[in-house]
Motif scaffolding. Structure first.
Motif, mmCIF file in Angstrom:
data_model
loop_
_atom_site.group_PDB
_atom_site.id
_atom_site.type_symbol
_atom_site.label_atom_id
_atom_site.label_comp_id
_atom_site.label_asym_id
_atom_site.label_seq_id
_atom_site.Cartn_x
_atom_site.Cartn_y
_atom_site.Cartn_z
ATOM 1 N N GLY A 61 0.785 -1.222 0.000
ATOM 2 C CA GLY A 61 0.000 0.000 0.000
ATOM 3 C C GLY A 61 0.816 1.270 0.000
ATOM 4 N N VAL A 62 1.982 1.220 0.615
ATOM 5 C CA VAL A 62 2.757 2.461 0.725
ATOM 6 C C VAL A 62 3.240 2.944 -0.636
ATOM 7 N N HIS A 71 1.560 2.469 -3.409
ATOM 8 C CA HIS A 71 0.371 3.088 -4.002
ATOM 9 C C HIS A 71 0.291 4.556 -3.585
ATOM 10 N N GLU A 72 0.408 4.789 -2.297
ATOM 11 C CA GLU A 72 0.266 6.166 -1.806
ATOM 12 C C GLU A 72 1.339 7.080 -2.396
ATOM 13 N N ARG A 117 -2.659 10.088 3.132
ATOM 14 C CA ARG A 117 -1.662 9.058 2.847
ATOM 15 C C ARG A 117 -0.558 9.158 3.901
#
Lengths: 696, 696
Positions: free
Chosen positions: B168-169, B171-172, B433
């Motif tokens: 996910g990181v 993505h952010e 984020r």
């Protein structure tokens, strides 16, 4: 077509002014989204979702997840209008002490709320878990029924906001939802392009629909904003209704991008960051009421007739429930064994004979890693406890989270050469998505019938920490399997070696951190976790740990002591010990070795194994005194983690053996030696503590 | 065209066998990716990156980030071949105690390593920060130069893996990189479709290139796999070279999707999960060597001639550096003021007069929130310390992280009605984020010249926790601004109220947690953090806190005590206090109030304000004894967080006032009262502790 009457339109407008009134009364909160999402939420509760307000625990119900939890009024007002038990006074008590209407929705607190949301992204990500749980449950109880014909078919509906979509956790969970082809999941993404810093364009310009298509979702864009002008705003309900109804039978998850104007139709504060998180003010509310044909002087005004209309959903829900009951009864008759399993799961009971199914491990000086023991325990429980399922964030073999021989939970087309399975499988593959995994586990647990677990390295509990906290807040019975639980993991070095994680996880309220010392403690730990039905984390070793001889031959304490959190593993030669050594997990063996040396030196030494501090704290004062007599002040704790928190156990005169700096890349034996985790160090600390006590 | 000779091809094959040998020697590690990425890594170090192995701190150098840090050999072998100081013996010492070649690359440890990587996603996300730092620095020093002509133009190159892309990181951070149009960032995504659970298809089937296009990136797909058969595998270097060279002048970030076969060309283990994370075994290595024309009986074989060839990059680097020096000298001459600033930043010095710039706040019983004070301090420092910049994860106004009047760091086209700025602006907008923000802050700090800060609510420090840990591991001087630091945030309720976060953050080694008690402590906290040049987190109140009278009139301790972590705020009426009250942040006022009551009752009471436990632990024993005399055993600590860790301060006889359960949704005053944070409770605890001491 949704078939709305003027009364429905009026009801939706009533939602808007109620939202504005409720926030205004308490003086803070989030009115904007509750106003602009009023039609979508009303449509869901009145026309789309299968639910029965008179029985909020109906097995056949659809699930509703308000991922934008800050807009709790969106849900509270629908619960009020639908007859879930909330009344006008509850809305008036919004965000106040003891109310049923806290700032964010809380499960187990407000009837009809399925999940605690608020931390952005958490709702949508957990909803993916709910959708997975539905499929697994369907497979357990009614695998052969045609699509849409089973009492176990339910759908998961989500309202999400710009913030949810920006968060990494929804990326992780949404990618997996696409991969898993979760057709039972529909997300309405309220694209109002406003967040706290006003227009989201300041930080957010991606093409969200294209991104979700890249994940394998269906996407539909419904633009109520039109040209963005106030005049162009048209809330086309039927278009939304059609999209939602279509999504119900989709073979993929669906993202409905719904373009709205936040705080619509507040004349001056619509489409602003202010309306997102602040009361609108009396003047703005009055103006909004006038615009909508409400008396600007009155607040919280809901005519009885309107409520009578909206609460017809109760009768419709009951009818749907009744219709479902027929199919359910037929299923029960046809499937008595499965029905018995269902009854047990609904009652939250464990299977008979679970303790006997847990394997016993023979004494062995070389031993096995507790992660390996955990894998064997899971395998042994597989047949006895079909509710248990789980997997890993791409570390299956390292975490030992696969129950041998169980199929993967995966669309048939996505099997690989290493993993076979199907949509009703049992082994979960989360990919390298720890945070998504955590939220999905919560969603599975909240869906209600099964018991999920998920694994990664202990150091990466950090990645999933907000999900662990939400498991604790919701008391969702998830088991986190965290292996490689210390510098004992060796060569991967400081980025992979947990140092502070045991302490940091113990800091979370209402969460149990369990670190067994050998294979048998691991079995007992699993058993206790399953019995307690609470969120818990297992910290398991990568390296082999000797298996204690529990035959009674050498006086080792019984493994049943694990359930009490701490117990005397080896007592001292004298009735009252001179010194007590307290240790957890892989360091218990050091305490045991040190005890032998100390006893030989004439120092009566007790070893306490303390696998779970939270469980120990719940014991009676008498038991705790028995294990750790207040009179014995000479104490040493040994744990390969930060010392933080151990002073409570060892007291002023005690010594703490821990590590308060990051690790290093080398083999485990070298690291333990270099960082002072040796039996000799424990002996020295014991002597130092004895000296301190004498010096007093 | 890259213009590779046979010697280059031989060098690349040498990389492959060295990687296999190094892992085989230590018995564990990750050979596969190092083998298959050998050509890409070699191309970067030999042909693409602007770097000077003889000066790894050259200001004009490109940055290299190995996001797939587990493949550390990918970098180590290139550092060896390029002449950064690593030699064959270092490769032989891979993953062993004290070596220069730990399991994952570590900055400040191995020359040429720019960043510590390993936790997946962290490298790519931090690289976004590096690219942002480059632009900001360019704006500070040379804003008017044409693109590609400034000594401050450098490019950031990343190697990333499937795991990085799933997290996910990334993505952010990638969404933000697209939004920010970071043309100075190129990511080679090694799409080998293998992770620990073997084929990634088991959990990962998204269209990554389409996703990155949705973020606003350029994407290029280069397929070396061809039809997936061994025979079809062609490492087209020139195609990759062209893509990389093109990316250098792009106005968007570039993702090169490079489809490889992991462990190529190992005959039986290529394209398997085993080759990702385990030694290949002697037989497989021998077979690979034979295939590539190496002597299967020899290990770590590198002919001098080959090394001579690859180390020509030193001369090329020196030449590039020399050419750059010319432009740099011209710039220094033309820009003496900016050059002076640069010299100060390179030296890691703070501006003169920084302490004078910090505002002083007059005594005020009503006071202001420490978050507000922090905002004023930042505003006051803006002109004095141009290296300081930062923003918030969509909570600018709540976190008070905006320096008034400073432009936003944003492409011109992405200004909004609330925020104006440009590409060289100063106020950062991270969107919602938090985790991406944390990693980006680390990347900015590591790029080397500026001092970044970023804000969110303290409860969401959980979302960004892995980045906080990496800041600590790397000692990256990032300041995390965490506001709304207790139940004092009120109505948002349990999901938003930090309970365990102060303890959990203090558990992280080498990280400073700072919780000032009033506005002036906040100023002193900022000053100390900037001076210490270490990672730190500020915990700041949402609610107003009284401003202590520091005029000397009522005996309050000087605010300079903040730098020592704890100091006597109000001393007792007797030389030796009967009881000591220790508090942090918003609870200091309770201790102060309790002291008055206790003193009136004849109990000599000292109040210690303890804004930073880490700083206090660094003081001399004499100072610590002065503040907390060992002889005074009656002690109370007060902090609106879990009690964990406070026993060390208050001792066996002490009392801890804390909260060990989740909060609730209500106004702050009600919560403090209901949860036992009152002056009366402090008084009662003090008396209890005194009684315990007497009872002994």
């Amino acid at each position: 077509k949704a078939g709305w009457t003027e009364l429905d339109v009026r009801a939706v407008d009533t939602v808007r002014v109620l939202a504005a009134d409720a926030v205004q009364k308490v003086g803070n909160g989030h009115p904007g989204t509750a106003m602009s999402l009023a039609p979508a939420a009303y449509l869901l509760y009145q026309n789309v979702m299968r639910h029965d307000p008179s029985d909020s625990h109906w097995l056949g119900r659809d699930r509703f997840v308000l991922s934008c939890g800050h807009s709790s009024l969106t849900q509270y007002i629908q619960l009020y209008l639908s007859g879930y038990g909330l009344e006008l006074d509850d809305l008036k008590a919004l965000r106040t002490w003891g109310s049923l209407t806290p700032g964010h929705p809380e499960v187990h607190h407000t009837n009809g709320v399925e999940i605690t949301t608020g931390p952005l992204g958490s709702g949508l990500a957990a909803a993916v878990g709910m959708a997975m749980a539905q499929r697994r449950q369907r497979g357990l109880f009614d695998p052969d029924a045609k699509a849409g014909t089973s009492p176990f078919d339910h759908h998961v509906w989500v309202l999400a906001s710009d913030g949810d979509i920006m968060e990494g956790v929804t990326h992780e969970a949404s990618a997996l939802a696409g991969h898993q082809e979760l057709g039972n999941l529909t997300v309405i993404y309220d694209q109002n392009t406003i967040s706290i810093e006003d227009k989201t364009e300041i930080s957010f310009s991606e093409d969200v629909a294209a991104r979700y298509e890249a994940y394998g979702w269906n996407t539909v864009t419904i633009d109520w904003r039109g040209d963005g002008s106030s005049g162009g705003y048209v809330e086309n309900i039927d278009q939304l209704f059609t999209a939602l109804e279509r999504s119900r039978t989709s073979r993929k998850p669906t993202l409905v991008v719904l373009r709205t104007i936040i705080a619509w139709p507040a004349p001056t504060k619509q489409d602003t960051g202010k309306s997102h998180g602040s009361a609108l003010g009396d003047a703005e509310i009055a103006a909004t009421k006038e615009l909508l044909g409400f008396d600007p002087k009155k607040s919280f005004e809901v005519p009885r007739s309107l409520l009578t209309h909206t609460r017809k959903v109760v009768a419709r829900g009951k009818a749907a429930h009744k219709a479902w009951d027929k199919g359910y009864a037929a299923w029960r008759k046809a499937e008595p064994e499965r029905a018995a399993l269902l009854d047990r799961l609904v009652a939250g009971k464990l299977p008979d004979g679970l303790d006997k199914a847990v394997p016993t491990f023979a004494a062995d000086a070389k031993g096995i890693a507790t992660r390996a023991a955990s894998g064997k325990v899971l395998g042994a429980l597989a047949d006895v406890a079909p509710e248990l399922w789980g997997g890993s964030a791409d570390l299956a073999e390292s975490n030992n989270t696969t129950m041998e021989g169980q199929p993967s939970f995966i669309p048939k087309s996505k099997q690989t050469r290493e993993w076979s399975g199907g949509p009703y499988g049992r082994t979960l593959h989360f990919g390298i998505r720890e945070f998504g995994m955590g939220m999905i586990l919560n969603g599975i647990a909240l869906d209600g019938l099964t018991r999920p677990y998920g694994g990664t390295f202990l150091v990466f509990s950090d990645y999933m920490r907000p999900s662990v906290r939400l498991a604790a807040i919701q008391q969702a019975p998830v088991t986190f399997v965290w292996t490689h639980d210390s510098i004992g993991l060796g060569e991967d070095g400081p980025t992979h070696q947990p140092i502070e994680h045991l302490a940091a996880l113990r800091a979370i309220p209402s969460f149990d951190v369990v670190r067994p010392a050998d294979a048998n403690e691991t079995g007992a730990a699993w058993l206790t976790i399953l019995r307690n039905r609470r969120p818990a984390g297992l910290a398991l070793s990568r390296q082999n740990l000797p298996i204690v001889d529990r035959s009674g031959a050498n006086g080792a304490g019984k493994v049943s002591g694990v359930a009490k959190g701490a117990y005397v593993l080896y007592d001292s030669s004298k009735a009252t010990p001179d010194v007590i050594l307290v240790a957890t997990g892989s360091e218990v063996q050091l305490a045991v070795e040190a005890r032998e040396t100390l006893e030989k030196a004439g120092i009566a030494t007790r070893v306490v194994s303390m696998p779970c501090r939270e469980w120990f704290e719940e014991q009676t004062p008498a038991y705790r005194e028995k294990v750790l007599p207040a009179a014995v002040k000479a104490r040493v704790s040994v744990e390969a983690g930060v010392p933080q928190g151990w002073r409570d156990i060892v007291g002023d005169a005690g010594e703490i053996i821990g590590i308060d700096h990051f690790g290093a890349s080398a083999d485990a034996a070298t690291l333990f030696r270099e960082f002072g985790f040796t039996a000799a160090a424990v002996v020295a600390a014991a002597k130092k503590s004895l000296k301190t006590v004498k010096g007093k």
